[in-house]
Design a protein around this motif. Structure first.
Motif, mmCIF file in Angstrom:
data_model
loop_
_atom_site.group_PDB
_atom_site.id
_atom_site.type_symbol
_atom_site.label_atom_id
_atom_site.label_comp_id
_atom_site.label_asym_id
_atom_site.label_seq_id
_atom_site.Cartn_x
_atom_site.Cartn_y
_atom_site.Cartn_z
ATOM 1 N N VAL A 1 0.833 -1.201 0.000
ATOM 2 C CA VAL A 1 0.000 0.000 0.000
ATOM 3 C C VAL A 1 0.869 1.254 0.000
ATOM 4 C CG1 VAL A 1 -1.701 1.322 1.312
ATOM 5 C CG2 VAL A 1 -1.953 -1.142 1.094
ATOM 6 N N THR A 2 1.932 1.260 0.789
ATOM 7 C CA THR A 2 2.791 2.449 0.875
ATOM 8 C C THR A 2 3.466 2.744 -0.452
ATOM 9 O OG1 THR A 2 3.196 2.035 3.230
ATOM 10 C CG2 THR A 2 4.744 3.476 2.084
ATOM 11 N N ILE A 3 4.026 1.718 -1.106
ATOM 12 C CA ILE A 3 4.735 1.928 -2.371
ATOM 13 C C ILE A 3 3.769 2.353 -3.470
ATOM 14 C CG2 ILE A 3 6.064 0.775 -4.180
ATOM 15 C CD1 ILE A 3 7.300 -0.963 -1.938
ATOM 16 N N LEU A 4 2.662 1.614 -3.623
ATOM 17 C CA LEU A 4 1.693 1.957 -4.664
ATOM 18 C C LEU A 4 1.048 3.317 -4.397
ATOM 19 C CD1 LEU A 4 -0.023 -1.522 -5.152
ATOM 20 C CD2 LEU A 4 1.679 -0.440 -6.627
ATOM 21 N N GLN A 5 0.810 3.600 -3.129
ATOM 22 C CA GLN A 5 0.227 4.882 -2.746
ATOM 23 C C GLN A 5 1.161 6.029 -3.112
ATOM 24 O OE1 GLN A 5 -2.189 4.789 1.000
ATOM 25 N NE2 GLN A 5 -0.645 6.237 1.653
ATOM 26 N N PHE A 6 2.456 5.835 -2.870
ATOM 27 C CA PHE A 6 3.433 6.874 -3.206
ATOM 28 C C PHE A 6 3.499 7.091 -4.713
ATOM 29 C CE2 PHE A 6 7.806 7.557 -4.715
ATOM 30 C CZ PHE A 6 7.945 8.882 -4.341
ATOM 31 N N LEU A 7 3.565 6.019 -5.491
ATOM 32 C CA LEU A 7 3.671 6.157 -6.942
ATOM 33 C C LEU A 7 2.427 6.840 -7.522
ATOM 34 C CD1 LEU A 7 5.213 2.678 -7.848
ATOM 35 C CD2 LEU A 7 6.386 4.886 -7.724
ATOM 36 N N ALA A 8 1.248 6.390 -7.085
ATOM 37 C CA ALA A 8 0.015 6.996 -7.582
ATOM 38 C C ALA A 8 -0.114 8.450 -7.141
ATOM 39 C CB ALA A 8 -1.198 6.185 -7.112
ATOM 40 N N SER A 9 0.248 8.731 -5.905
ATOM 41 C CA SER A 9 0.141 10.093 -5.379
ATOM 42 C C SER A 9 1.142 11.024 -6.052
ATOM 43 C CB SER A 9 0.360 10.093 -3.868
ATOM 44 O OG SER A 9 -0.601 9.307 -3.217
ATOM 45 N N LEU A 10 2.333 10.514 -6.333
ATOM 46 C CA LEU A 10 3.327 11.345 -7.015
ATOM 47 C C LEU A 10 2.853 11.713 -8.418
ATOM 48 C CD1 LEU A 10 6.111 12.667 -7.028
ATOM 49 C CD2 LEU A 10 7.066 10.482 -7.825
ATOM 50 N N GLY A 11 2.295 10.746 -9.140
ATOM 51 C CA GLY A 11 1.760 11.059 -10.467
ATOM 52 C C GLY A 11 0.630 12.069 -10.401
ATOM 53 N N LEU A 12 -0.265 11.906 -9.432
ATOM 54 C CA LEU A 12 -1.375 12.843 -9.291
ATOM 55 C C LEU A 12 -0.876 14.219 -8.862
ATOM 56 C CD1 LEU A 12 -4.404 13.312 -9.368
ATOM 57 C CD2 LEU A 12 -4.561 12.436 -7.033
ATOM 58 N N ALA A 13 0.117 14.258 -7.968
ATOM 59 C CA ALA A 13 0.666 15.541 -7.517
ATOM 60 C C ALA A 13 1.343 16.277 -8.676
ATOM 61 C CB ALA A 13 1.652 15.315 -6.375
ATOM 62 N N LEU A 14 2.064 15.550 -9.518
ATOM 63 C CA LEU A 14 2.690 16.180 -10.688
ATOM 64 C C LEU A 14 1.630 16.743 -11.630
ATOM 65 C CD1 LEU A 14 5.489 13.550 -11.427
ATOM 66 C CD2 LEU A 14 5.828 15.899 -10.631
ATOM 67 N N LEU A 15 0.529 16.018 -11.774
ATOM 68 C CA LEU A 15 -0.558 16.495 -12.631
ATOM 69 C C LEU A 15 -1.220 17.735 -12.049
ATOM 70 C CD1 LEU A 15 -2.322 15.967 -15.152
ATOM 71 C CD2 LEU A 15 -3.783 14.540 -13.711
ATOM 72 N N LEU A 16 -1.479 17.708 -10.742
ATOM 73 C CA LEU A 16 -2.134 18.851 -10.103
ATOM 74 C C LEU A 16 -1.215 20.062 -10.005
ATOM 75 C CD1 LEU A 16 -4.004 17.040 -7.180
ATOM 76 C CD2 LEU A 16 -4.953 17.849 -9.353
ATOM 77 N N LEU B 1 5.675 7.828 7.463
ATOM 78 C CA LEU B 1 4.398 7.946 8.170
ATOM 79 C C LEU B 1 3.341 7.030 7.556
ATOM 80 C CD1 LEU B 1 4.252 11.811 8.739
ATOM 81 C CD2 LEU B 1 4.684 10.046 10.444
ATOM 82 N N ASP B 2 3.299 6.964 6.231
ATOM 83 C CA ASP B 2 2.337 6.074 5.568
ATOM 84 C C ASP B 2 2.578 4.616 5.957
ATOM 85 O OD1 ASP B 2 0.911 8.019 4.283
ATOM 86 O OD2 ASP B 2 2.025 7.886 2.397
ATOM 87 N N LEU B 3 3.847 4.220 6.022
ATOM 88 C CA LEU B 3 4.160 2.836 6.392
ATOM 89 C C LEU B 3 3.658 2.530 7.802
ATOM 90 C CD1 LEU B 3 5.563 0.229 5.515
ATOM 91 C CD2 LEU B 3 7.680 1.122 6.494
ATOM 92 N N ILE B 4 3.856 3.465 8.720
ATOM 93 C CA ILE B 4 3.384 3.259 10.097
ATOM 94 C C ILE B 4 1.865 3.219 10.137
ATOM 95 C CG2 ILE B 4 3.295 4.311 12.388
ATOM 96 C CD1 ILE B 4 6.097 5.421 11.831
#
Length: 311
Positions: free
Chosen positions: A98-113, A239-242
């Motif tokens: 969840v942490t790794i996939l969450q980071f990759l998806a969030s980074l792509g969305l953050a770059l888009l936003l 923090l996400d991992l915890i």
């Protein structure tokens, strides 16, 4: 003149007076700090200390049940509990995935936003929607969407000519993967907003200088953007991992650890041991093991931060 010279030449009296002022200001600050400190001690520190203590007792549910100190008996018993260590392995798979996939998806969305697009404000607002929903509501919503009989996911697959009627949460081969996807979707908003804040703090001049030197978009991302937001990435992923390792409500409502224990996280296992079987001391020992794991993650994170600051 002599006294003034001695005062200037000898800084000890001045330092002593400064220490006195700091000491008195610290004592004066206690009445203001205490109201904020008491809830922390009452609702965070005390339950943690009491939970650690329970892990060394034979506490059980019931009225007038005597509780005795049993040393490390719970931990010896826990060492041979294959079901708990199986849940621990599932918890690590869940947390890291969840942490790794969450980071990759969030980074792509953050770059888009972060791009100057039309209706960017609306996209940023919609990105926060999962964050505004309680985990229980998110779990119920996904249960309805993944329902094998009338869920829109299976209906959409059937409309595309693909096999439908899949029991996504009731099949041991798909349950963990689906729960991970739901966990990624539920946790993306806070990671996206944090990464977006980091991206907006990167100086534009760095990108302009790299572009003048002939760096394309990909090189600017790897050599300018990522190094600049590295502290933010390390902080939010830790923090996400915890948070993900401690996750309970989302998975509990989705599958309650089933089917067949394929989504049984350590927190769910400890919950069942405490509130289904009434073994409070044994469950507390499981919680203590989880605290040790989380403490180790925090230790390595803080050590890395200190080393980076000293460089």
């Amino acid at each position: 003149m002599t006294a003034m010279t001695q005062s200037v030449g000898n800084p000890q009296p001045r330092a002593r007076r400064r220490r006195r002022r700091l000491g008195s200001s610290g004592r004066d600050a206690w009445p203001f700090v205490l109201p904020a400190l008491l809830p922390v001690m009452l609702f965070s520190v005390y339950p943690l200390v009491y939970g650690v203590f329970l892990g060394f007792t034979d506490a059980e549910a019931g009225l007038n049940v005597e509780t005795n100190f049993n040393g490390v008996d719970n931990y010896i018993k826990l060492g041979g509990n294959e079901l708990f260590w199986s849940s621990f392995k599932i918890g690590l798979i869940w947390a890291f995935s969840v942490t790794i996939l969450q980071f990759l998806a969030s980074l792509g969305l953050a770059l888009l936003l972060n791009l100057d697009l039309r209706l960017r404000w609306l996209a940023r607002t919609l990105a926060l929607v999962p964050w505004a929903m309680p985990p229980v509501i998110i779990a119920i919503m996904w249960q309805l969407m993944l329902n094998p009989d009338y869920g829109p996911v299976n209906r959409s697959l059937e409309a595309l000519g693909l096999p439908g009627g899949v029991n996504w949460l009731g099949d041991g081969s798909t349950a963990l993967a689906v729960v991970i996807i739901v966990g990624v979707w539920a946790g993306m908003p806070q990671t996206t907003i944090t990464l977006l804040a980091g991206l907006q703090a990167v100086p534009v001049e760095l990108h302009e200088a790299a572009a003048i030197d002939g760096a394309n978009t990909r090189r600017r991302f790897w050599h300018v953007t990522l190094p600049a937001i590295r502290p933010v990435v390390v902080a939010i992923t830790t923090l996400d991992l915890i948070w993900n390792f401690n996750s309970f409500a989302l998975v509990f409502v989705l599958t309650a650890g089933g089917p067949g224990g394929t989504t049984m996280l350590p927190s769910l296992f400890a919950y069942n041991e405490a509130f289904r079987y009434g073994n409070f001391g044994y469950a507390a020992a499981m919680g203590n093991v989880m605290v040790i794991v989380i403490g180790a993650i925090l230790f390595f994170y803080l050590r890395g931060q200190m080393r980076r600051r000293l460089q």
